[in-house]
Design a protein around this motif. Structure first.
Motif, PDB file in Angstrom:
ATOM      1  N   VAL A   1      39.124  28.875  26.451  1.00  0.00           N
ATOM      2  CA  VAL A   1      39.808  30.165  26.315  1.00  0.00           C
ATOM      3  C   VAL A   1      39.814  30.922  27.643  1.00  0.00           C
ATOM      4  CG1 VAL A   1      39.697  32.433  25.219  1.00  0.00           C
ATOM      5  CG2 VAL A   1      39.354  30.374  23.850  1.00  0.00           C
ATOM      6  N   LEU A   2      38.665  31.008  28.290  1.00  0.00           N
ATOM      7  CA  LEU A   2      38.580  31.731  29.554  1.00  0.00           C
ATOM      8  C   LEU A   2      39.363  31.034  30.660  1.00  0.00           C
ATOM      9  CD1 LEU A   2      34.812  32.785  29.495  1.00  0.00           C
ATOM     10  CD2 LEU A   2      36.778  34.316  29.378  1.00  0.00           C
ATOM     11  N   GLY A   3      39.354  29.694  30.653  1.00  0.00           N
ATOM     12  CA  GLY A   3      40.122  28.947  31.645  1.00  0.00           C
ATOM     13  C   GLY A   3      41.619  29.185  31.498  1.00  0.00           C
ATOM     14  N   ALA A   4      42.105  29.128  30.258  1.00  0.00           N
ATOM     15  CA  ALA A   4      43.526  29.375  29.999  1.00  0.00           C
ATOM     16  C   ALA A   4      43.908  30.805  30.374  1.00  0.00           C
ATOM     17  CB  ALA A   4      43.840  29.103  28.526  1.00  0.00           C
ATOM     18  N   PHE A   5      43.025  31.751  30.065  1.00  0.00           N
ATOM     19  CA  PHE A   5      43.307  33.153  30.387  1.00  0.00           C
ATOM     20  C   PHE A   5      43.315  33.377  31.897  1.00  0.00           C
ATOM     21  CE2 PHE A   5      41.905  37.772  30.309  1.00  0.00           C
ATOM     22  CZ  PHE A   5      43.168  38.236  29.956  1.00  0.00           C
ATOM     23  N   GLY A   6      42.382  32.726  32.595  1.00  0.00           N
ATOM     24  CA  GLY A   6      42.337  32.840  34.046  1.00  0.00           C
ATOM     25  C   GLY A   6      43.601  32.309  34.699  1.00  0.00           C
ATOM     26  N   LEU A   7      44.090  31.177  34.221  1.00  0.00           N
ATOM     27  CA  LEU A   7      45.344  30.611  34.749  1.00  0.00           C
ATOM     28  C   LEU A   7      46.520  31.535  34.460  1.00  0.00           C
ATOM     29  CD1 LEU A   7      44.991  26.811  33.865  1.00  0.00           C
ATOM     30  CD2 LEU A   7      44.990  27.840  36.144  1.00  0.00           C
ATOM     31  N   TYR A   8      46.534  32.112  33.283  1.00  0.00           N
ATOM     32  CA  TYR A   8      47.603  33.051  32.914  1.00  0.00           C
ATOM     33  C   TYR A   8      47.620  34.248  33.867  1.00  0.00           C
ATOM     34  CZ  TYR A   8      49.852  36.857  30.354  1.00  0.00           C
ATOM     35  OH  TYR A   8      50.635  37.929  30.006  1.00  0.00           O
TER      36      TYR A   8
ATOM     37  N   ARG B   1      48.968  33.124  37.323  1.00  0.00           N
ATOM     38  CA  ARG B   1      50.407  32.842  37.335  1.00  0.00           C
ATOM     39  C   ARG B   1      51.238  34.108  37.214  1.00  0.00           C
ATOM     40  NH1 ARG B   1      49.503  27.655  33.356  1.00  0.00           N
ATOM     41  NH2 ARG B   1      49.042  26.142  35.012  1.00  0.00           N
ATOM     42  N   ARG B   2      50.730  35.077  36.461  1.00  0.00           N
ATOM     43  CA  ARG B   2      51.446  36.345  36.312  1.00  0.00           C
ATOM     44  C   ARG B   2      51.141  37.307  37.468  1.00  0.00           C
ATOM     45  NH1 ARG B   2      53.394  37.644  31.216  1.00  0.00           N
ATOM     46  NH2 ARG B   2      54.203  39.478  32.357  1.00  0.00           N
ATOM     47  N   GLY B   3      50.091  36.997  38.225  1.00  0.00           N
ATOM     48  CA  GLY B   3      49.725  37.884  39.326  1.00  0.00           C
ATOM     49  C   GLY B   3      49.150  39.213  38.881  1.00  0.00           C
ATOM     50  N   VAL B   4      48.532  39.225  37.714  1.00  0.00           N
ATOM     51  CA  VAL B   4      47.981  40.461  37.152  1.00  0.00           C
ATOM     52  C   VAL B   4      46.877  40.999  38.068  1.00  0.00           C
ATOM     53  CG1 VAL B   4      46.748  41.492  35.220  1.00  0.00           C
ATOM     54  CG2 VAL B   4      48.504  39.755  34.813  1.00  0.00           C
ATOM     55  N   GLY B   5      47.051  42.239  38.534  1.00  0.00           N
ATOM     56  CA  GLY B   5      46.053  42.876  39.370  1.00  0.00           C
ATOM     57  C   GLY B   5      45.907  42.271  40.759  1.00  0.00           C
ATOM     58  N   LEU B   6      46.811  41.359  41.135  1.00  0.00           N
ATOM     59  CA  LEU B   6      46.660  40.645  42.397  1.00  0.00           C
ATOM     60  C   LEU B   6      47.742  40.972  43.422  1.00  0.00           C
ATOM     61  CD1 LEU B   6      45.739  37.122  41.004  1.00  0.00           C
ATOM     62  CD2 LEU B   6      44.190  38.922  41.763  1.00  0.00           C
ATOM     63  N   ARG B   7      48.926  41.274  42.925  1.00  0.00           N
ATOM     64  CA  ARG B   7      50.044  41.565  43.826  1.00  0.00           C
ATOM     65  C   ARG B   7      50.216  43.070  43.974  1.00  0.00           C
ATOM     66  NH1 ARG B   7      52.131  36.938  41.023  1.00  0.00           N
ATOM     67  NH2 ARG B   7      52.527  35.240  42.481  1.00  0.00           N
ATOM     68  N   ALA B   8      50.456  43.471  45.198  1.00  0.00           N
ATOM     69  CA  ALA B   8      50.631  44.901  45.476  1.00  0.00           C
ATOM     70  C   ALA B   8      51.926  45.425  44.871  1.00  0.00           C
ATOM     71  CB  ALA B   8      50.638  45.124  46.990  1.00  0.00           C
TER      72      ALA B   8
ATOM     73  N   ALA C   1      39.127  44.114  38.301  1.00  0.00           N
ATOM     74  CA  ALA C   1      38.380  45.141  39.051  1.00  0.00           C
ATOM     75  C   ALA C   1      39.277  45.800  40.095  1.00  0.00           C
ATOM     76  CB  ALA C   1      37.168  44.507  39.727  1.00  0.00           C
ATOM     77  N   LYS C   2      39.172  47.109  40.200  1.00  0.00           N
ATOM     78  CA  LYS C   2      39.954  47.870  41.178  1.00  0.00           C
ATOM     79  C   LYS C   2      39.077  48.376  42.318  1.00  0.00           C
ATOM     80  CE  LYS C   2      43.762  49.403  38.214  1.00  0.00           C
ATOM     81  NZ  LYS C   2      43.532  48.379  37.181  1.00  0.00           N
ATOM     82  N   LYS C   3      37.767  48.404  42.103  1.00  0.00           N
ATOM     83  CA  LYS C   3      36.832  48.795  43.157  1.00  0.00           C
ATOM     84  C   LYS C   3      35.531  48.023  42.955  1.00  0.00           C
ATOM     85  CE  LYS C   3      35.557  53.021  40.629  1.00  0.00           C
ATOM     86  NZ  LYS C   3      36.463  52.785  39.485  1.00  0.00           N
ATOM     87  N   PHE C   4      34.683  48.050  43.963  1.00  0.00           N
ATOM     88  CA  PHE C   4      33.456  47.257  43.898  1.00  0.00           C
ATOM     89  C   PHE C   4      32.561  47.667  42.735  1.00  0.00           C
ATOM     90  CE2 PHE C   4      34.535  46.238  48.325  1.00  0.00           C
ATOM     91  CZ  PHE C   4      34.282  44.870  48.334  1.00  0.00           C
ATOM     92  N   ASP C   5      32.604  48.928  42.361  1.00  0.00           N
ATOM     93  CA  ASP C   5      31.780  49.392  41.235  1.00  0.00           C
ATOM     94  C   ASP C   5      32.162  48.704  39.927  1.00  0.00           C
ATOM     95  OD1 ASP C   5      30.425  51.065  42.895  1.00  0.00           O
ATOM     96  OD2 ASP C   5      31.513  52.882  42.329  1.00  0.00           O
TER      97      ASP C   5
END
Length: 258
Positions: free
Chosen positions: A241-248, A251-258, A166-170
């Protein structure tokens, strides 16, 4: 030493999430209780009295109790983690967790645990409300509890993935509105899937919520439209599947690091 530090970090995240749930209880716990009371009154008492028994010895209001409880668990487990973790992204303090020595599994487990706690609390509240309208008794406690937990975990993990992207609350509201709600209403909450003709019966079996609702219905009422083994297989596979994807993603910082 590292294990102890991880447990302290995990406990901190869980306590913070639980404190958040209880601090805004008017938004997290009260609305589901009111909504489900209306469901039981309108669909259970008023409409259910005209429908009669769904199966021998099982009235319509008894039949919908498991589905309504699962619906509340799904919505609240998903909504809690998606809003909470996105708030961490929006407030930029998720970056502090990512650069700390805290392992990714601790972050994920902490947020998922908070979402599961909210799902279980709301589920227990809805079950308490149901007891005011029915005299339902739990037939298989272990099946009931395990389905409760697995469903909450699966949708907490799904909510986490939503929050990461998600990029915004909507963006948080899109999946619950256009995907989660239709799947829930078509998941056998208000009707037995076995009563559907083809091809809709086969199509319904592609909906994972069907298996969760029916496994929980088996735990409460002792009846199900699907195999219990298949239902557990679907829930465990989805969680893995969702747990493994969440960890991935962490670890990759997808959508989390500026």
């Amino acid at each position: 030493m590292q294990t102890q530090a991880n447990l302290v970090a995990l406990g901190t995240i869980v306590r913070r999430e639980i404190a958040r749930i209880l601090r805004i209880w008017g938004q997290t716990l009260l609305p589901p209780a009111i909504t489900m009371t209306l469901y039981f009154f309108i669909f259970g008492n008023m409409i259910g009295s005209r429908i009669g028994e769904m199966q021998p010895g099982i009235s319509y209001i008894d039949f919908i109790v498991p589905g309504l409880i699962m619906m509340s668990v799904i919505q609240n487990a998903y909504g809690n983690i998606s809003s909470s973790f996105f708030g961490a992204k929006f407030g930029r303090y998720v970056e502090e967790m990512l650069v700390s020595p805290m392992p990714s599994w601790v972050i994920l487990t902490g947020y998922v645990s908070g979402a599961v706690v909210r799902g279980l609390i709301v589920g227990a509240i809805v079950l308490g409300v149901a007891m005011c309208f029915t005299d339902i008794r739990i037939h298989h406690p272990l099946v009931t509890l395990s389905t409760f937990l697995l469903t909450a975990v699966v949708f907490a993990l799904a909510g986490f993935v939503n929050a990461v992207y998600a990029k915004k609350f909507d963006d948080i509201a899109i999946v619950p509105t256009f995907i989660l709600t239709p799947l829930t209403y078509l998941g056998g909450v208000f009707y037995p899937v076995s009563s559907l003709g083809e091809p809709w019966h086969t199509v319904s079996l592609a909906n994972p919520i069907v298996y969760m609702v029916n496994a929980f219905r088996y735990g409460l009422l002792g009846v199900s439209d699907v195999s219990l083994g298949v239902a557990y297989g679907v829930m465990l596979l989805a969680a893995a599947v969702l747990g493994a994807f969440g960890l991935y993603l962490l670890r990759r910082g997808v959508g989390l690091r500026a």
